[in-house]
Design a protein around this motif. Structure first.
Motif, short mmCIF file in Angstrom:
data_model
loop_
_atom_site.label_atom_id
_atom_site.label_comp_id
_atom_site.label_asym_id
_atom_site.label_seq_id
_atom_site.Cartn_x
_atom_site.Cartn_y
_atom_site.Cartn_z
N LYS A 60 0.82 -1.46 0.51
CA LYS A 60 0.41 -0.16 -0.18
C LYS A 60 0.48 0.96 -0.33
N ALA A 64 4.03 6.94 4.12
CA ALA A 64 2.53 7.25 4.41
C ALA A 64 2.56 8.71 5.49
N GLY A 65 3.83 9.00 5.68
CA GLY A 65 4.47 10.12 6.05
C GLY A 65 5.18 9.90 7.57
N ALA A 66 5.92 11.48 8.71
CA ALA A 66 6.25 11.55 9.71
C ALA A 66 4.90 11.03 10.80
N ILE A 68 2.09 10.74 12.78
CA ILE A 68 1.40 11.20 13.70
C ILE A 68 1.19 11.33 15.10
N MET A 71 3.20 12.70 17.09
CA MET A 71 4.05 14.61 16.72
C MET A 71 2.94 15.46 17.72
N PHE A 107 1.81 4.55 -1.49
CA PHE A 107 1.60 6.07 -0.69
C PHE A 107 2.74 6.79 -0.58
N PRO A 133 0.68 16.92 2.72
CA PRO A 133 -0.85 16.71 3.30
C PRO A 133 -0.38 17.41 4.62
N GLU A 134 0.45 18.03 5.27
CA GLU A 134 0.81 18.92 5.98
C GLU A 134 0.16 19.76 6.40
N GLY A 142 7.65 19.14 7.05
CA GLY A 142 9.50 19.57 7.38
C GLY A 142 10.15 18.66 7.22
N PHE A 143 10.11 17.87 6.93
CA PHE A 143 11.83 17.01 6.08
C PHE A 143 12.11 17.20 5.08
N1 CAA Z 1 1.73 8.62 10.41
C1 CAA Z 1 1.29 7.41 11.68
N2 CAA Z 1 0.29 6.39 11.47
C2 CAA Z 1 -0.06 6.10 10.22
C3 CAA Z 1 -0.03 7.53 8.91
C4 CAA Z 1 0.98 8.31 9.64
N3 CAA Z 1 1.83 9.47 8.68
N4 CAA Z 1 -0.43 7.25 8.28
C5 CAA Z 1 -1.55 6.18 8.21
N5 CAA Z 1 -1.26 5.46 9.77
C6 CAA Z 1 -1.96 4.49 9.76
C7 CAA Z 1 -3.11 4.28 10.31
O1 CAA Z 1 -3.11 5.15 11.57
C8 CAA Z 1 -3.55 3.31 10.37
O2 CAA Z 1 -3.37 2.60 11.69
P1 CAA Z 1 -4.53 1.94 12.28
O3 CAA Z 1 -4.61 0.50 12.02
O4 CAA Z 1 -3.74 1.57 13.71
O5 CAA Z 1 -5.22 2.51 12.93
C9 CAA Z 1 -3.02 2.65 9.40
O6 CAA Z 1 -1.56 2.87 9.40
C10 CAA Z 1 -3.48 2.20 8.32
O7 CAA Z 1 -3.91 4.12 7.14
P2 CAA Z 1 -5.13 4.10 7.42
O8 CAA Z 1 -6.26 2.72 7.93
O9 CAA Z 1 -5.69 5.67 7.65
O10 CAA Z 1 -5.20 3.52 5.81
P3 CAA Z 1 -6.29 3.87 4.92
O11 CAA Z 1 -6.38 3.62 3.50
O12 CAA Z 1 -7.39 4.34 5.05
O13 CAA Z 1 -5.79 5.75 4.31
C11 CAA Z 1 -4.03 6.85 3.99
C12 CAA Z 1 -3.91 5.64 4.01
C13 CAA Z 1 -4.33 8.19 3.22
C14 CAA Z 1 -2.21 7.42 3.39
C15 CAA Z 1 -4.10 7.86 5.67
O14 CAA Z 1 -3.76 6.66 6.58
C16 CAA Z 1 -3.45 8.71 5.91
O15 CAA Z 1 -4.31 9.89 5.24
N6 CAA Z 1 -2.47 8.94 6.42
C17 CAA Z 1 -1.70 9.67 6.84
C18 CAA Z 1 -1.31 11.12 5.74
C19 CAA Z 1 -0.49 12.57 6.35
O16 CAA Z 1 -1.01 13.25 6.80
N7 CAA Z 1 0.87 12.63 6.14
C20 CAA Z 1 1.49 13.59 6.31
C21 CAA Z 1 2.05 13.55 7.84
S1 CAA Z 1 2.79 14.92 8.59
C22 CAA Z 1 4.77 14.88 7.76
O17 CAA Z 1 4.95 13.67 7.26
C23 CAA Z 1 5.74 16.14 8.38
C24 CAA Z 1 6.34 16.22 7.72
O18 CAA Z 1 6.68 16.64 6.70
C25 CAA Z 1 7.66 15.85 8.65
#
Ligand code: CAA
Length: 261
Positions: A60, A64-66, A68, A71, A107, A133-134, A142-143
């Motif tokens: 999959k 999927a990011g840092a 969350i 943070m 992703f 998507p931050e 941030g990275f």
């Molecule tokens: N951090 C922590 N956990 C995460 C994660 C993240 N970035 N992305 C996914 N997960 C976890 C979910 O919480 C979930 O855990 P559980 O099974 O324990 O509930 C598991 O991974 C599976 O995820 P989903 O059930 O959400 O899967 P989905 O297929 O419905 O959705 C997705 C997939 C669209 C990628 C969705 O998981 C999502 O939106 N993830 C977050 C993406 C995101 O916002 N990334 C940016 C983070 S901020 C960042 O990265 C800052 C920076 O620049 C340093």
């Protein structure tokens, strides 16, 4: 060395690094970042490795990011320290003296898109999705996203993607220049390995110095950049590989392989 959240495999001259937290879609927490740091050091010191592939475990996600959940409760200083940790390690990937190819299998969001951008080359599966998507989470990238995205796709497109948090598919990522190539998911690793092996068959010092010249040159003015190019070009003439390869060409014979590292 054994790692929990990062896998390191070697296939001949290629190292394959897999971010391995598939249950969290390979989200990067501090532990995973620190393991990645050690893995990159290990690869850096391994003279057998001439090219690196970076990918994510499972069907999959690339990353999927840092993380969350990690943070969520950070304060100002912790947020800054987390960004500095990520940036330090991604910069290490970017400046590693071996080419790094991201095999983006799903992703690549936030820190995942940013990790792919710290690599030299991105090859995406048709299923890959990219985005920063931050701002939906009340934070900025941030990275490295605010810095490497505009350098790769131009300022206008980078601003659109960062401000809107819009996720784009692999074809759009190809169109805007974020990825080099899009391939079917089932052939992604084969295609990336083919490219990695092709690179690994070339003169390692020349490849290393080309990476250095491109990276350093892109950050300075053209007058300085062409001096950097002349410097690395000159350095190649200190290698046996240059003498051997040019002699083989002139003598119309095939060179057996390169010696210098
Ligand atoms: N951090 C922590 N956990 C995460 C994660 C993240 N970035 N992305 C996914 N997960 C976890 C979910 O919480 C979930 O855990 P559980 O099974 O324990 O509930 C598991 O991974 C599976 O995820 P989903 O059930 O959400 O899967 P989905 O297929 O419905 O959705 C997705 C997939 C669209 C990628 C969705 O998981 C999502 O939106 N993830 C977050 C993406 C995101 O916002 N990334 C940016 C983070 S901020 C960042 O990265 C800052 C920076 O620049 C340093």
């Amino acid at each position: 060395m054994e790692y929990e959240n990062v896998l390191l495999q070697k296939e001949g001259k290629i190292a394959i690094v897999t971010i391995n937290r598939p249950k969290a879609l390979n989200a990067l927490n501090s532990d995973t970042l620190k393991e990645l740091d050690k893995v990159i050091d290990e690869i850096s010191n391994d003279n057998e490795v001439l090219a690196v592939i970076l990918t994510g475990a499972g069907e999959k996600a690339f990353v999927a990011g840092a993380d969350i959940s990690q943070m969520k409760d950070m304060n100002v200083l912790e947020g800054r320290a987390f960004a500095m940790l990520g940036n330090k390690i991604f910069r290490k990937v970017e400046t590693l003296e071996k080419p790094v190819i991201a095999a983006v299998n799903g992703f690549a969001l936030g820190g995942g898109c940013e990790l792919s951008m710290a690599c030299d080359i991105r090859i995406a599966s048709e299923k890959a999705k990219f985005g920063q998507p931050e701002v939906t989470l009340g934070i900025t990238p941030g990275f490295g996203g605010t810095q490497r995205l505009p350098r790769l796709v131009g300022m206008g497109m980078a601003k659109e993607l960062v401000y809107s948090a819009r996720t784009i598919n692999a074809q759009e990522a190809l169109r805007v220049g974020l990825v080099n190539r899009v391939v079917a998911p089932e052939v992604l690793m084969d295609e990336v390995k083919k490219l990695a092996n092709e690179i690994a068959s070339k003169a390692p010092v020349a490849v290393k110095l080309s990476k250095q010249a491109i990276n350093r040159g892109m950050q300075v003015d053209m007058d300085t950049a062409v001096i950097i190019e002349a410097e690395v070009f000159g350095e190649c003439f200190s290698t046996e590989d240059q003498t051997d390869a040019m002699t083989a060409f002139v003598e119309k014979r095939k060179l057996e392989g390169f010696k210098n590292r």
